[in-house]
Design a protein around this motif. Structure first.
Motif, PDB file in Angstrom:
ATOM      1  N   GLY A  25       0.780  -1.228   0.000  1.00 33.20           N
ATOM      2  CA  GLY A  25       0.000   0.000   0.000  1.00 33.20           C
ATOM      3  C   GLY A  25       0.815   1.284   0.000  1.00 33.20           C
ATOM      4  N   THR A  26       2.120   1.171  -0.071  1.00 34.32           N
ATOM      5  CA  THR A  26       2.968   2.365  -0.110  1.00 34.32           C
ATOM      6  C   THR A  26       3.915   2.296  -1.299  1.00 34.32           C
ATOM      7  OG1 THR A  26       4.679   1.366   1.293  1.00 34.32           O
ATOM      8  CG2 THR A  26       2.929   2.604   2.415  1.00 34.32           C
ATOM      9  N   ILE A  27       4.439   3.448  -1.656  1.00 32.56           N
ATOM     10  CA  ILE A  27       5.478   3.526  -2.680  1.00 32.56           C
ATOM     11  C   ILE A  27       6.692   4.140  -2.004  1.00 32.56           C
ATOM     12  CG2 ILE A  27       6.199   4.559  -4.869  1.00 32.56           C
ATOM     13  CD1 ILE A  27       3.253   4.618  -5.688  1.00 32.56           C
ATOM     14  N   LYS A  28       7.767   3.366  -1.933  1.00 36.89           N
ATOM     15  CA  LYS A  28       8.994   3.841  -1.301  1.00 36.89           C
ATOM     16  C   LYS A  28       9.996   4.273  -2.369  1.00 36.89           C
ATOM     17  CE  LYS A  28       8.653   0.477   2.478  1.00 36.89           C
ATOM     18  NZ  LYS A  28       9.308  -0.729   3.040  1.00 36.89           N
ATOM     19  N   LEU A  29      10.790   5.281  -2.028  1.00 39.03           N
ATOM     20  CA  LEU A  29      11.870   5.675  -2.917  1.00 39.03           C
ATOM     21  C   LEU A  29      12.935   4.583  -2.965  1.00 39.03           C
ATOM     22  CD1 LEU A  29      13.202   7.781  -4.732  1.00 39.03           C
ATOM     23  CD2 LEU A  29      14.208   8.799  -2.681  1.00 39.03           C
ATOM     24  N   TRP A  30      13.188   3.905  -1.827  1.00 42.95           N
ATOM     25  CA  TRP A  30      14.206   2.864  -1.735  1.00 42.95           C
ATOM     26  C   TRP A  30      13.691   1.703  -0.903  1.00 42.95           C
ATOM     27  CZ3 TRP A  30      18.500   0.718  -3.396  1.00 42.95           C
ATOM     28  CH2 TRP A  30      19.227  -0.134  -2.561  1.00 42.95           C
ATOM     29  N   HIS A  31      13.910   0.500  -1.409  1.00 44.66           N
ATOM     30  CA  HIS A  31      13.667  -0.716  -0.626  1.00 44.66           C
ATOM     31  C   HIS A  31      14.880  -1.613  -0.828  1.00 44.66           C
ATOM     32  CE1 HIS A  31      11.536  -3.882   1.450  1.00 44.66           C
ATOM     33  NE2 HIS A  31      11.994  -4.713   0.519  1.00 44.66           N
ATOM     34  N   GLY A  32      15.614  -1.881   0.248  1.00 39.96           N
ATOM     35  CA  GLY A  32      16.889  -2.565   0.120  1.00 39.96           C
ATOM     36  C   GLY A  32      16.930  -4.018   0.526  1.00 39.96           C
ATOM     37  N   VAL A  33      15.793  -4.629   0.842  1.00 42.02           N
ATOM     38  CA  VAL A  33      15.788  -6.029   1.260  1.00 42.02           C
ATOM     39  C   VAL A  33      15.423  -6.879   0.039  1.00 42.02           C
ATOM     40  CG1 VAL A  33      14.836  -7.728   2.849  1.00 42.02           C
ATOM     41  CG2 VAL A  33      15.094  -5.347   3.582  1.00 42.02           C
ATOM     42  N   VAL A  34      16.400  -7.618  -0.477  1.00 41.61           N
ATOM     43  CA  VAL A  34      16.180  -8.385  -1.706  1.00 41.61           C
ATOM     44  C   VAL A  34      15.215  -9.543  -1.482  1.00 41.61           C
ATOM     45  CG1 VAL A  34      17.295  -9.806  -3.470  1.00 41.61           C
ATOM     46  CG2 VAL A  34      18.392  -7.708  -2.673  1.00 41.61           C
ATOM     47  N   GLN A  35      15.463 -10.341  -0.449  1.00 38.48           N
ATOM     48  CA  GLN A  35      14.608 -11.500  -0.204  1.00 38.48           C
ATOM     49  C   GLN A  35      13.389 -11.086   0.624  1.00 38.48           C
ATOM     50  OE1 GLN A  35      14.910 -14.227  -1.767  1.00 38.48           O
ATOM     51  NE2 GLN A  35      16.926 -13.858  -2.622  1.00 38.48           N
ATOM     52  N   SER A  36      12.490 -10.340  -0.021  1.00 35.20           N
ATOM     53  CA  SER A  36      11.264  -9.899   0.639  1.00 35.20           C
ATOM     54  C   SER A  36      10.174  -9.699  -0.401  1.00 35.20           C
ATOM     55  CB  SER A  36      11.493  -8.591   1.408  1.00 35.20           C
ATOM     56  OG  SER A  36      11.585  -7.502   0.515  1.00 35.20           O
ATOM     57  N   ALA A  37       8.944  -9.688   0.053  1.00 33.86           N
ATOM     58  CA  ALA A  37       7.812  -9.505  -0.854  1.00 33.86           C
ATOM     59  C   ALA A  37       7.803  -8.118  -1.483  1.00 33.86           C
ATOM     60  CB  ALA A  37       6.504  -9.747  -0.099  1.00 33.86           C
ATOM     61  N   GLU A  38       8.537  -7.167  -0.890  1.00 30.77           N
ATOM     62  CA  GLU A  38       8.553  -5.802  -1.415  1.00 30.77           C
ATOM     63  C   GLU A  38       9.671  -5.559  -2.421  1.00 30.77           C
ATOM     64  OE1 GLU A  38       7.871  -2.508   1.270  1.00 30.77           O
ATOM     65  OE2 GLU A  38       7.064  -3.881   2.772  1.00 30.77           O
TER      66      GLU A  38
END
Length: 197
Positions: A40-53
């Motif tokens: 439900g959000t839009i992040k500028l950065w998501h750094g966890v590779v092994q995740s649903a995001e």
């Protein structure tokens, strides 16, 4: 880059680039790809590779590979410049839309069931479900940024930047453009074991 001015897109090439971008996004909508992260959000950065995001936000650890796509495509356009020059240099002005077409085609293919399943089978992207449209659009944008920067840098700086990005991703997430291509086309058990850590 010598002859970079010849490769810089004119106004019609910029319009074609925008049209191809819009067409790619529309195609992803028609493929019923999720517009954004299910969180439900839009992040500028998501750094966890092994995740649903992963591959759901604007930037992640795979953004450098898309930037590197741009560096590589600008390099390819530069190498083709001599041939294009024989035709008055006009085709060179279309190098950016051609690059966007290639990148958009990859984003569409990457989000097809065939490639999603291939990623799940042979790469570290276990549980990969494809990109959100936000992420795919940003990936195309990163490629454009890499392409345009390569036109401004000396060739050796583009090469150095591409190598730096590859080594950075390799060190941080044990994956990069080179390994991604290798594992999709010719998966090696030793590489998969190493990537799994």
């Amino acid at each position: 880059m010598k002859s970079a001015a010849t490769l810089w897109p004119g106004s019609r090439a910029w319009l074609a680039t925008l049209a191809l971008f819009v067409l790619a996004v529309a195609t992803l909508f028609l493929m019923d790809r999720p517009p954004m992260c299910a969180c439900g959000t839009i992040k500028l950065w998501h750094g966890v590779v092994q995740s649903a995001e992963n591959s759901q936000h604007i930037t992640d650890w795979y953004a450098p590979s898309h930037f590197t796509h741009g560096l590589l495509m600008a390099g390819a356009a530069f190498l083709l410049w001599r041939k294009w020059h024989l035709f008055g240099g006009r085709p060179a002005r279309w190098a950016l839309p051609i690059a966007v077409f290639v990148e958009a085609a990859w984003e569409i293919a990457e989000n097809s069931p065939l490639i999603i399943n291939r990623y799940r089978e042979v790469t570290i992207s276990w549980g990969y479900s494809g990109d959100s449209i936000v992420n795919s659009a940003a990936d195309i944008g990163w490629m454009v940024a890499g392409f345009l920067l390569a036109l401004r840098l000396p060739w050796w700086a583009s090469v150095a930047l591409g190598l730096f990005l590859e080594l950075l991703a390799l060190a941080v997430i044990r994956d990069n453009l080179t390994l991604n291509v290798l594992m999709l086309l010719y998966p090696l058990e030793a590489v998969a074991t190493w990537q799994a850590g």
